[in-house]
Design a protein around this motif. Structure first.
Motif: not given
Length: 139
Positions: A125-127, A82, A116-117, A121, A129-130, A112-113, A137
């Motif tokens: 922001r990814t964390d 990321f 986001c990739l 993101y 969403e998780l 989810i990851i 996370t």
């Protein structure tokens, strides 16, 4: 450097007289984490310090990963992915180079990851969403 398509390589491998001939021709070897990290830094015009900072890693630990002196957990590799703004394909290659499992879309957290990739993101922001989906996370 543009990599050949997997389908093209697969056909060439199947047409080769033996696997060694194919591997020698394409200089195929096992990709290791420090080499691939350096390749990505060069391709993206990034510095180690910048990536380690964006990844939220301890400076010493981050540099040890880049130098191959320490291994990295799957989450630490994802932090680096990321921080470098990697694509899904690049992130999977980085995970593979570290000896970790690639992202798997049938796994809820990984899905989810991947999402986001794909959307570009950042790590924070990814964390978020998780966390929102009740998943562990990255950081």
């Amino acid at each position: 450097m543009k990599e050949p398509l997997t389908d093209e390589l697969l056909q060439e491998l199947l047409d080769a007289p033996d696997p060694k001939t194919f591997a020698d021709k394409h200089r195929i070897k096992e990709r290791n984490l420090p080499e691939y990290l350096q390749q990505l830094l060069d391709e993206k015009g990034l510095t180690r310090a910048e990536v380690v900072r964006k990844a939220g890693l301890n400076d010493t630990f981050g540099y040890q990963i880049f130098m191959g002196q320490r291994g990295a957990s799957r989450n630490k590799v994802l932090q680096l992915a990321f921080a470098m703004g990697l694509s899904l394909k690049e992130a999977d290659r980085l995970l593979q180079a570290s000896g970790a499992n690639e992202l798997y879309c049938k796994n809820r957290r990984d899905a989810i990851i991947i999402f986001c990739l794909d959307r570009g993101y950042g790590l924070q922001r990814t964390d978020e969403e998780l966390y929102r989906f009740g998943e562990e996370t990255i950081c």
